[in-house]
Design a protein around this motif. Structure first.
Motif, PDB file in Angstrom:
ATOM      1  N   ASN A   1       0.828  -1.206   0.000  1.00 17.55           N
ATOM      2  CA  ASN A   1       0.000   0.000   0.000  1.00 17.55           C
ATOM      3  C   ASN A   1       0.864   1.258   0.000  1.00 17.55           C
ATOM      4  O   ASN A   1       0.573   2.217  -0.727  1.00 17.55           O
ATOM      5  CB  ASN A   1      -0.952   0.010   1.195  1.00 17.55           C
ATOM      6  N   LYS A   2       1.919   1.256   0.788  1.00 17.07           N
ATOM      7  CA  LYS A   2       2.815   2.415   0.833  1.00 17.07           C
ATOM      8  C   LYS A   2       3.536   2.593  -0.495  1.00 17.07           C
ATOM      9  O   LYS A   2       3.719   3.722  -0.963  1.00 17.07           O
ATOM     10  CB  LYS A   2       3.816   2.270   1.986  1.00 17.07           C
ATOM     11  N   ARG A   3       3.942   1.500  -1.106  1.00 17.49           N
ATOM     12  CA  ARG A   3       4.618   1.576  -2.405  1.00 17.49           C
ATOM     13  C   ARG A   3       3.674   2.161  -3.455  1.00 17.49           C
ATOM     14  O   ARG A   3       4.091   2.956  -4.278  1.00 17.49           O
ATOM     15  CB  ARG A   3       5.117   0.193  -2.843  1.00 17.49           C
ATOM     16  N   GLU A   4       2.390   1.771  -3.409  1.00 17.38           N
ATOM     17  CA  GLU A   4       1.402   2.325  -4.344  1.00 17.38           C
ATOM     18  C   GLU A   4       1.238   3.824  -4.156  1.00 17.38           C
ATOM     19  O   GLU A   4       0.923   4.543  -5.108  1.00 17.38           O
ATOM     20  CB  GLU A   4       0.056   1.628  -4.185  1.00 17.38           C
ATOM     21  N   GLU A   5       1.459   4.293  -2.925  1.00 16.80           N
ATOM     22  CA  GLU A   5       1.377   5.726  -2.631  1.00 16.80           C
ATOM     23  C   GLU A   5       2.660   6.453  -3.020  1.00 16.80           C
ATOM     24  O   GLU A   5       2.755   7.670  -2.870  1.00 16.80           O
ATOM     25  CB  GLU A   5       1.107   5.940  -1.139  1.00 16.80           C
ATOM     26  N   GLY A   6       3.662   5.712  -3.488  1.00 16.26           N
ATOM     27  CA  GLY A   6       4.904   6.328  -3.933  1.00 16.26           C
ATOM     28  C   GLY A   6       6.007   6.374  -2.895  1.00 16.26           C
ATOM     29  O   GLY A   6       7.052   6.985  -3.127  1.00 16.26           O
ATOM     30  N   VAL A   7       5.802   5.732  -1.757  1.00 12.33           N
ATOM     31  CA  VAL A   7       6.820   5.726  -0.710  1.00 12.33           C
ATOM     32  C   VAL A   7       7.926   4.743  -1.109  1.00 12.33           C
ATOM     33  O   VAL A   7       7.654   3.614  -1.535  1.00 12.33           O
ATOM     34  CB  VAL A   7       6.215   5.323   0.658  1.00 12.33           C
ATOM     35  N   GLN A   8       9.163   5.182  -0.991  1.00  9.44           N
ATOM     36  CA  GLN A   8      10.316   4.354  -1.355  1.00  9.44           C
ATOM     37  C   GLN A   8      10.598   3.323  -0.261  1.00  9.44           C
ATOM     38  O   GLN A   8      10.286   3.547   0.912  1.00  9.44           O
ATOM     39  CB  GLN A   8      11.561   5.227  -1.559  1.00  9.44           C
ATOM     40  N   THR A   9      11.221   2.205  -0.643  1.00  7.41           N
ATOM     41  CA  THR A   9      11.506   1.146   0.330  1.00  7.41           C
ATOM     42  C   THR A   9      12.423   1.652   1.440  1.00  7.41           C
ATOM     43  O   THR A   9      12.273   1.247   2.590  1.00  7.41           O
ATOM     44  CB  THR A   9      12.125  -0.093  -0.338  1.00  7.41           C
ATOM     45  N   TYR A  10      13.360   2.542   1.111  1.00  7.45           N
ATOM     46  CA  TYR A  10      14.245   3.092   2.132  1.00  7.45           C
ATOM     47  C   TYR A  10      13.437   3.832   3.201  1.00  7.45           C
ATOM     48  O   TYR A  10      13.685   3.679   4.397  1.00  7.45           O
ATOM     49  CB  TYR A  10      15.275   4.034   1.501  1.00  7.45           C
ATOM     50  N   GLU A  11      12.454   4.611   2.767  1.00  2.38           N
ATOM     51  CA  GLU A  11      11.617   5.366   3.705  1.00  2.38           C
ATOM     52  C   GLU A  11      10.773   4.422   4.568  1.00  2.38           C
ATOM     53  O   GLU A  11      10.600   4.673   5.767  1.00  2.38           O
ATOM     54  CB  GLU A  11      10.705   6.321   2.944  1.00  2.38           C
ATOM     55  N   ILE A  12      10.274   3.365   3.953  1.00  5.42           N
ATOM     56  CA  ILE A  12       9.486   2.379   4.704  1.00  5.42           C
ATOM     57  C   ILE A  12      10.369   1.740   5.764  1.00  5.42           C
ATOM     58  O   ILE A  12       9.963   1.583   6.919  1.00  5.42           O
ATOM     59  CB  ILE A  12       8.898   1.309   3.753  1.00  5.42           C
ATOM     60  N   ARG A  13      11.593   1.379   5.401  1.00  6.15           N
ATOM     61  CA  ARG A  13      12.541   0.764   6.345  1.00  6.15           C
ATOM     62  C   ARG A  13      12.839   1.706   7.505  1.00  6.15           C
ATOM     63  O   ARG A  13      12.839   1.296   8.663  1.00  6.15           O
ATOM     64  CB  ARG A  13      13.827   0.387   5.612  1.00  6.15           C
ATOM     65  N   GLN A  14      13.070   2.965   7.206  1.00  6.89           N
ATOM     66  CA  GLN A  14      13.359   3.947   8.258  1.00  6.89           C
ATOM     67  C   GLN A  14      12.176   4.071   9.218  1.00  6.89           C
ATOM     68  O   GLN A  14      12.358   4.141  10.431  1.00  6.89           O
ATOM     69  CB  GLN A  14      13.695   5.310   7.651  1.00  6.89           C
ATOM     70  N   GLU A  15      10.965   4.088   8.666  1.00 11.42           N
ATOM     71  CA  GLU A  15       9.770   4.173   9.504  1.00 11.42           C
ATOM     72  C   GLU A  15       9.631   2.931  10.388  1.00 11.42           C
ATOM     73  O   GLU A  15       9.285   3.035  11.568  1.00 11.42           O
ATOM     74  CB  GLU A  15       8.533   4.314   8.613  1.00 11.42           C
ATOM     75  N   MET A  16       9.928   1.761   9.818  1.00 13.20           N
ATOM     76  CA  MET A  16       9.856   0.519  10.589  1.00 13.20           C
ATOM     77  C   MET A  16      10.864   0.539  11.739  1.00 13.20           C
ATOM     78  O   MET A  16      10.541   0.129  12.857  1.00 13.20           O
ATOM     79  CB  MET A  16      10.120  -0.688   9.680  1.00 13.20           C
ATOM     80  N   LEU A  17      12.073   1.015  11.469  1.00 13.47           N
ATOM     81  CA  LEU A  17      13.104   1.091  12.515  1.00 13.47           C
ATOM     82  C   LEU A  17      12.691   2.070  13.611  1.00 13.47           C
ATOM     83  O   LEU A  17      12.885   1.797  14.800  1.00 13.47           O
ATOM     84  CB  LEU A  17      14.446   1.489  11.910  1.00 13.47           C
ATOM     85  N   LYS A  18      12.113   3.186  13.210  1.00 13.82           N
ATOM     86  CA  LYS A  18      11.648   4.180  14.181  1.00 13.82           C
ATOM     87  C   LYS A  18      10.561   3.579  15.069  1.00 13.82           C
ATOM     88  O   LYS A  18      10.589   3.734  16.292  1.00 13.82           O
ATOM     89  CB  LYS A  18      11.124   5.403  13.436  1.00 13.82           C
ATOM     90  N   ASP A  19       9.597   2.866  14.453  1.00 16.33           N
ATOM     91  CA  ASP A  19       8.527   2.229  15.223  1.00 16.33           C
ATOM     92  C   ASP A  19       9.080   1.167  16.161  1.00 16.33           C
ATOM     93  O   ASP A  19       8.623   1.041  17.300  1.00 16.33           O
ATOM     94  CB  ASP A  19       7.489   1.597  14.286  1.00 16.33           C
ATOM     95  N   LYS A  20      10.065   0.421  15.696  1.00 15.60           N
ATOM     96  CA  LYS A  20      10.669  -0.630  16.526  1.00 15.60           C
ATOM     97  C   LYS A  20      11.359  -0.019  17.747  1.00 15.60           C
ATOM     98  O   LYS A  20      11.212  -0.508  18.865  1.00 15.60           O
ATOM     99  CB  LYS A  20      11.659  -1.453  15.707  1.00 15.60           C
TER     100      LYS A  20
END
Length: 107
Positions: free
Chosen positions: A63-82
């Motif tokens: 879903n995030k990729r469909e919105e144009g979010v890059q995998t690097y940004e998704i990874r950073q968000e996941m690390l922040k949440d963790k």
């Protein structure tokens, strides 16, 4: 003593089934693993095994990729949440230790 993982955490689903459940191709799923967005276990024969939580995570990623979010940004968000979750867990452990030490009962 370690507790058994819930059914959502058990890594028992094959990549083909995950592909069917998510609508992603097997190549996309492997790509997200390469980008360290998903972490399947391997069977004795080397086959990837996923959990229902992994399936949910893959749907969020798609879903995030469909919105144009890059995998690097998704990874950073996941690390922040963790990190946020780990910090919250440490706070809860410390609160429990303090309560136990001073005999404070939870209301």
């Amino acid at each position: 003593m370690a507790s058994n993982p819930s059914y959502k955490e058990r890594k028992v689903i094959t990549i083909g089934v995950v592909s069917e459940l998510t609508g992603l191709t097997e190549r996309q799923i492997r790509y997200y693993e390469e980008r360290k967005l998903i972490f399947p276990e391997r069977s004795a024969k080397g086959n990837r095994k996923y959990s229902f939580m992994d399936v949910e995570q893959l749907i969020e990623i798609a879903n995030k990729r469909e919105e144009g979010v890059q995998t690097y940004e998704i990874r950073q968000e996941m690390l922040k949440d963790k990190r946020k979750d780990e910090k919250k867990h440490r706070r809860e452990l410390l609160r429990g230790e303090i309560n136990a030490r001073f005999g404070i009962q939870k209301e």
